[in-house]
Design a protein around this motif. Structure first.
Motif, PDB file in Angstrom:
ATOM      1  N   GLY A 479       0.790  -1.216   0.000  1.00 13.77           N
ATOM      2  CA  GLY A 479       0.000   0.000   0.000  1.00 13.77           C
ATOM      3  C   GLY A 479       0.824   1.268   0.000  1.00 13.77           C
ATOM      4  O   GLY A 479       0.290   2.352  -0.249  1.00 13.77           O
ATOM      5  N   GLN A 480       2.111   1.166   0.249  1.00 10.09           N
ATOM      6  CA  GLN A 480       2.966   2.350   0.215  1.00 10.09           C
ATOM      7  C   GLN A 480       3.311   2.772  -1.210  1.00 10.09           C
ATOM      8  O   GLN A 480       3.660   3.930  -1.451  1.00 10.09           O
ATOM      9  CB  GLN A 480       4.259   2.083   0.996  1.00 10.09           C
ATOM     10  N   SER A 481       3.220   1.831  -2.160  1.00  4.24           N
ATOM     11  CA  SER A 481       3.560   2.140  -3.553  1.00  4.24           C
ATOM     12  C   SER A 481       2.370   2.051  -4.484  1.00  4.24           C
ATOM     13  O   SER A 481       2.467   2.444  -5.649  1.00  4.24           O
ATOM     14  CB  SER A 481       4.661   1.188  -4.049  1.00  4.24           C
ATOM     15  N   ALA A 482       1.246   1.515  -4.015  1.00  2.00           N
ATOM     16  CA  ALA A 482       0.054   1.388  -4.849  1.00  2.00           C
ATOM     17  C   ALA A 482      -1.165   1.349  -3.942  1.00  2.00           C
ATOM     18  O   ALA A 482      -1.062   1.088  -2.748  1.00  2.00           O
ATOM     19  CB  ALA A 482       0.126   0.119  -5.706  1.00  2.00           C
ATOM     20  N   GLN A 483      -2.300   1.611  -4.532  1.00  2.00           N
ATOM     21  CA  GLN A 483      -3.543   1.457  -3.775  1.00  2.00           C
ATOM     22  C   GLN A 483      -3.868  -0.037  -3.694  1.00  2.00           C
ATOM     23  O   GLN A 483      -3.854  -0.740  -4.709  1.00  2.00           O
ATOM     24  CB  GLN A 483      -4.681   2.195  -4.476  1.00  2.00           C
ATOM     25  N   VAL A 484      -4.157  -0.533  -2.497  1.00  2.00           N
ATOM     26  CA  VAL A 484      -4.462  -1.937  -2.287  1.00  2.00           C
ATOM     27  C   VAL A 484      -5.835  -2.052  -1.642  1.00  2.00           C
ATOM     28  O   VAL A 484      -6.087  -1.452  -0.589  1.00  2.00           O
ATOM     29  CB  VAL A 484      -3.399  -2.633  -1.406  1.00  2.00           C
ATOM     30  N   LEU A 485      -6.718  -2.825  -2.280  1.00  2.00           N
ATOM     31  CA  LEU A 485      -8.034  -3.130  -1.705  1.00  2.00           C
ATOM     32  C   LEU A 485      -8.016  -4.588  -1.289  1.00  2.00           C
ATOM     33  O   LEU A 485      -7.680  -5.468  -2.099  1.00  2.00           O
ATOM     34  CB  LEU A 485      -9.151  -2.910  -2.731  1.00  2.00           C
ATOM     35  N   VAL A 486      -8.357  -4.843  -0.023  1.00  2.00           N
ATOM     36  CA  VAL A 486      -8.344  -6.213   0.447  1.00  2.00           C
ATOM     37  C   VAL A 486      -9.664  -6.527   1.132  1.00  2.00           C
ATOM     38  O   VAL A 486     -10.151  -5.766   1.980  1.00  2.00           O
ATOM     39  CB  VAL A 486      -7.154  -6.471   1.409  1.00  2.00           C
ATOM     40  N   VAL A 487     -10.270  -7.648   0.736  1.00  2.00           N
ATOM     41  CA  VAL A 487     -11.452  -8.184   1.405  1.00  2.00           C
ATOM     42  C   VAL A 487     -10.941  -9.209   2.410  1.00  2.00           C
ATOM     43  O   VAL A 487     -10.272 -10.177   2.032  1.00  2.00           O
ATOM     44  CB  VAL A 487     -12.418  -8.834   0.395  1.00  2.00           C
ATOM     45  N   THR A 488     -11.227  -9.007   3.679  1.00  2.00           N
ATOM     46  CA  THR A 488     -10.593  -9.849   4.692  1.00  2.00           C
ATOM     47  C   THR A 488     -11.547 -10.168   5.833  1.00  2.00           C
ATOM     48  O   THR A 488     -12.473  -9.410   6.138  1.00  2.00           O
ATOM     49  CB  THR A 488      -9.334  -9.152   5.237  1.00  2.00           C
ATOM     50  N   HIS A 489     -11.288 -11.326   6.462  1.00  2.00           N
ATOM     51  CA  HIS A 489     -11.946 -11.704   7.710  1.00  2.00           C
ATOM     52  C   HIS A 489     -10.947 -11.686   8.868  1.00  2.00           C
ATOM     53  O   HIS A 489     -11.279 -12.086   9.972  1.00  2.00           O
ATOM     54  CB  HIS A 489     -12.562 -13.104   7.594  1.00  2.00           C
ATOM     55  N   SER A 490      -9.721 -11.237   8.580  1.00  2.00           N
ATOM     56  CA  SER A 490      -8.663 -11.290   9.581  1.00  2.00           C
ATOM     57  C   SER A 490      -8.520  -9.948  10.284  1.00  2.00           C
ATOM     58  O   SER A 490      -8.274  -8.921   9.642  1.00  2.00           O
ATOM     59  CB  SER A 490      -7.328 -11.657   8.922  1.00  2.00           C
ATOM     60  N   PRO A 491      -8.663  -9.905  11.616  1.00  2.00           N
ATOM     61  CA  PRO A 491      -8.478  -8.640  12.331  1.00  2.00           C
ATOM     62  C   PRO A 491      -7.046  -8.120  12.223  1.00  2.00           C
ATOM     63  O   PRO A 491      -6.825  -6.911  12.220  1.00  2.00           O
ATOM     64  CB  PRO A 491      -8.843  -8.983  13.773  1.00  2.00           C
ATOM     65  N   GLN A 492      -6.066  -9.031  12.141  1.00  2.00           N
ATOM     66  CA  GLN A 492      -4.678  -8.594  12.016  1.00  2.00           C
ATOM     67  C   GLN A 492      -4.461  -7.838  10.700  1.00  2.00           C
ATOM     68  O   GLN A 492      -3.718  -6.860  10.650  1.00  2.00           O
ATOM     69  CB  GLN A 492      -3.719  -9.797  12.072  1.00  2.00           C
ATOM     70  N   VAL A 493      -5.118  -8.295   9.639  1.00  2.00           N
ATOM     71  CA  VAL A 493      -5.017  -7.601   8.352  1.00  2.00           C
ATOM     72  C   VAL A 493      -5.804  -6.301   8.396  1.00  2.00           C
ATOM     73  O   VAL A 493      -5.336  -5.249   7.949  1.00  2.00           O
ATOM     74  CB  VAL A 493      -5.521  -8.512   7.207  1.00  2.00           C
ATOM     75  N   ALA A 494      -7.011  -6.350   8.944  1.00  2.00           N
ATOM     76  CA  ALA A 494      -7.852  -5.155   8.983  1.00  2.00           C
ATOM     77  C   ALA A 494      -7.171  -4.029   9.755  1.00  2.00           C
ATOM     78  O   ALA A 494      -7.292  -2.847   9.386  1.00  2.00           O
ATOM     79  CB  ALA A 494      -9.192  -5.492   9.610  1.00  2.00           C
ATOM     80  N   ALA A 495      -6.454  -4.379  10.817  1.00  2.00           N
ATOM     81  CA  ALA A 495      -5.810  -3.346  11.628  1.00  2.00           C
ATOM     82  C   ALA A 495      -4.711  -2.618  10.877  1.00  2.00           C
ATOM     83  O   ALA A 495      -4.325  -1.510  11.245  1.00  2.00           O
ATOM     84  CB  ALA A 495      -5.232  -3.978  12.898  1.00  2.00           C
ATOM     85  N   ARG A 496      -4.191  -3.228   9.814  1.00  2.00           N
ATOM     86  CA  ARG A 496      -3.117  -2.624   9.031  1.00  2.00           C
ATOM     87  C   ARG A 496      -3.629  -1.582   8.033  1.00  2.00           C
ATOM     88  O   ARG A 496      -2.852  -0.855   7.428  1.00  2.00           O
ATOM     89  CB  ARG A 496      -2.374  -3.716   8.256  1.00  2.00           C
ATOM     90  N   GLY A 497      -4.928  -1.513   7.834  1.00  2.00           N
ATOM     91  CA  GLY A 497      -5.478  -0.655   6.786  1.00  2.00           C
ATOM     92  C   GLY A 497      -5.304   0.822   7.077  1.00  2.00           C
ATOM     93  O   GLY A 497      -5.338   1.268   8.230  1.00  2.00           O
ATOM     94  N   ASN A 498      -5.133   1.586   6.005  1.00  2.00           N
ATOM     95  CA  ASN A 498      -5.159   3.044   6.124  1.00  2.00           C
ATOM     96  C   ASN A 498      -6.584   3.560   6.233  1.00  2.00           C
ATOM     97  O   ASN A 498      -6.824   4.660   6.736  1.00  2.00           O
ATOM     98  CB  ASN A 498      -4.480   3.685   4.908  1.00  2.00           C
ATOM     99  N   ALA A 499      -7.523   2.780   5.694  1.00  2.00           N
ATOM    100  CA  ALA A 499      -8.945   3.115   5.782  1.00  2.00           C
ATOM    101  C   ALA A 499      -9.722   1.806   5.760  1.00  2.00           C
ATOM    102  O   ALA A 499      -9.260   0.797   5.231  1.00  2.00           O
ATOM    103  CB  ALA A 499      -9.371   4.017   4.620  1.00  2.00           C
ATOM    104  N   GLN A 500     -10.930   1.845   6.354  1.00  2.00           N
ATOM    105  CA  GLN A 500     -11.699   0.606   6.477  1.00  2.00           C
ATOM    106  C   GLN A 500     -13.177   0.887   6.232  1.00  2.00           C
ATOM    107  O   GLN A 500     -13.705   1.929   6.616  1.00  2.00           O
ATOM    108  CB  GLN A 500     -11.500  -0.009   7.869  1.00  2.00           C
ATOM    109  N   TRP A 501     -13.828  -0.080   5.554  1.00  2.00           N
ATOM    110  CA  TRP A 501     -15.269  -0.004   5.289  1.00  2.00           C
ATOM    111  C   TRP A 501     -15.915  -1.304   5.769  1.00  2.00           C
ATOM    112  O   TRP A 501     -15.325  -2.388   5.632  1.00  2.00           O
ATOM    113  CB  TRP A 501     -15.557   0.154   3.798  1.00  2.00           C
ATOM    114  N   ARG A 502     -17.109  -1.190   6.328  1.00  2.00           N
ATOM    115  CA  ARG A 502     -17.838  -2.376   6.762  1.00  2.00           C
ATOM    116  C   ARG A 502     -19.027  -2.580   5.838  1.00  2.00           C
ATOM    117  O   ARG A 502     -19.785  -1.650   5.555  1.00  2.00           O
ATOM    118  CB  ARG A 502     -18.328  -2.226   8.198  1.00  2.00           C
TER     119      ARG A 502
END
Length: 553
Positions: A479-502
């Motif tokens: 995400g530092q070099s490109a926009q990354v969209l991730v669909v996840t069920h992992s809280p560890q991954v979700a916590a890394r996001g710059n922005a989050q949608w539910r």
């Protein structure tokens, strides 16, 4: 970068607009909430097959539009220009699907084909997931990915391959022409000899036709002028000789009868006028170039030229060029072996130049393959794939398969267990392993991708704890070099996001709706706590969510 996704009447979504941010964008929600609908709608704008099943029940059509910021110099801009479309900083792609399955596509409000959307989508967005059989999993693209990773310029190899192909084709064409001329040698000799004897000249037909017309005119006038001359010279019928004889007699009589002087003067004037007329007629006769022998020769020449032109099915004025062409063909046939030898030498030299450049490119690819393998292997251990082995295979193709990209076949392979044989990514790895291999490879290749938006669909499925944390860390790095969209069920991954949608699904009366909400800091903590503990969010889960978020920040 994807900036906005607007959806109307797609599956469970009646109307929805999502504004996206740079960096790592996280989409979360319970299973079945409708996360796949967003990806299907986005895929629709990127050229995926239009399916009537996407249209919300009870409406005539559904639509999805995606807005992108396209930086200067991006390949998508060149594609737009080549397709005759507006090249703008903001690119808006819209797709309309009808309930009967028909669809329409628009780019910046200009109608386009679904094929163009697919080409455009491939330049703007990369989609990766456990079942992705394109992109990184497709061996046909591995050579290009390796070249981008090593920043290898294949333009010179492509040029030399083109030169070799042209030299080869020139030899083939010369051999075919030589064979055809050899079959027609008897006819060629006869035709060249005929044309050589005829010696046609450019413009000769027009000159001969004009001369013939002048001589025919002279023939016609000569007869009439001969009669005029005869009348002027005829003594018996009162021509000029008779007038002159009468004048001489009248002159003698005028000495005896002075009244005849005026008559003599008038007769002298008539004689002078007749003489001038006779001289004029003779002058015209002398200008007429009529000669029967010359006329006959001219007509015979025209007949021969026009007959030869009909025989060869060309214009008369083209006979001279045809003579030169056929003479050159006969000369080439005579010197054919020497000419073929020269073309063969040119072909062989072009092939040698290509082989040398292709060999150098192969060496560079071998070195790059080792560097890529090390980069990928460095990513595997944190993803709990330390026993796996990644290898980039670079093999020399048979000459019949050499091309503008060189003489190599490149494929990414893996072995998941020690001592196991390496094989293609898609055939060897399990679902969870495959997603992690894709992530490791993508991290290693991150700087070389053309797309400015990367999408990972539940790439962390089946993993948790330290592995999920490692996946989140690597997604954040991407995400530092490109926009990354991730669909996840992992809280560890979700916590890394710059922005989050539910993403949530609600039932109202007899209808079901999917909605998307951007989360602020408080809502993010609550959502990550839900992901940790389930529907009943506990204080412990909130505390753990807070620690995850603080650890990232």
């Amino acid at each position: 970068m994807l900036t906005r996704l607007t959806i109307r009447d797609i599956v469970l979504i009646e109307a929805l607009t999502v504004e996206f941010a740079p960096g790592l964008c996280v989409l979360t929600g319970e299973t079945g909430a409708g996360k796949s609908i967003l990806l299907d709608a986005l895929g629709l704008t990127l050229g995926d097959r239009a399916d009537a099943g996407l249209v919300r029940a009870g409406v005539a059509q559904g639509s999805a539009s995606a807005s992108f910021e396209v930086p200067p110099g991006h390949a998508a801009r060149a594609l737009l220009r080549d397709s005759g479309l507006d090249d703008q900083d903001e690119l808006i792609i819209r797709r309309v699907v009808k309930a009967d399955g028909g669809s329409r596509a628009f780019v910046n409000d200009q109608p386009v084909s679904a094929a163009l959307l697919r080409d455009l989508g491939g330049l703007l967005v990369e989609v990766h997931g456990q079942h992705d059989e394109r992109g990184l999993l497709n061996p046909r693209g591995h050579r290009t990915l390796l070249d981008r990773f090593a920043r290898l310029d294949t333009a010179e190899v492509a040029r030399l391959h083109r030169d070799w192909a042209l030299a080869t084709q020139a030899l083939v064409d010369a051999e075919a022409a030589l064979a055809a001329d050899a079959r027609d040698r008897e006819w060629l000799d006869h035709a060249v000899d005929e044309l050589t004897r005829l010696k046609p000249l450019p413009g000769e037909e027009t000159a001969l036709a004009d001369a013939r017309q002048a001589m025919l005119k002279g023939e016609r006038l000569a007869g009439d002028l001969a009669l005029v001359t005869e009348h002027l010279s005829d003594t018996a019928h009162g021509g000029l000789p008779a007038l002159r004889q009468a004048a001489r007699r009248l002159e003698r009589l005028a000495t005896e009868a002075p009244d005849l002087a005026a008559a003599l003067q008038a007769l002298d004037a008539a004689i002078d006028a007749g003489t001038r007329a006779e001289d004029m007629v003779q002058a015209v006769v002398r200008t007429l170039t009529y000669d029967p022998a010359t006329l006959e020769a001219t007509e015979a020449r025209l007949f021969d030229l026009r007959g030869m032109a009909r025989k060869h099915k060309v214009a008369v004025d083209d006979l001279a060029a045809l003579a030169d062409q056929l003479a050159a063909r006969r000369a080439a046939l005579t010197e054919g072996e020497a000419g073929l030898a020269a073309l063969a030498r040119a072909r062989d030299a072009a092939r040698m130049a290509f082989e040398a450049a292709a060999a150098a490119l192969s060496q560079a690819r071998q070195a790059a393959a080792g560097a890529l393998d090390r980069a990928v292997m460095a990513e595997l251990a944190p993803l709990k794939l330390e026993a796996a082995r990644f290898a980039t295979v670079v093999e020399t193709l048979p000459p019949a398969q050499w091309g503008a990209e060189g003489a190599d076949r490149v494929e990414f392979t893996i072995a998941t267990n020690p001592g196991a044989s390496a094989g293609p990514l898609i055939k060897v790895a399990s679902g969870g392993e495959l997603s992690r291999f894709i992530l490791a490879l993508k991290v290693a290749l991150a700087a070389e991708g053309a797309a400015t938006t990367l999408i990972f669909d539940e790439i962390d499925r089946g993993v948790g704890g330290a592995v999920a944390a490692a996946i989140g860390e690597r997604l954040a790095r991407l995400g530092q070099s490109a926009q990354v969209l991730v669909v996840t069920h992992s809280p560890q991954v979700a916590a890394r996001g710059n922005a989050q949608w539910r993403i949530t699904k609600t039932t109202e009366a007899e209808s079901v709706r999917t909605s998307v909400a951007a989360l602020d800091a408080v809502a993010r903590r609550e959502e990550i706590a839900r992901m940790l503990s389930g529907d009943a969010v506990t204080p412990e889960a909130r505390a753990q969510a807070e620690r995850l978020l603080e650890g990232v920040l």
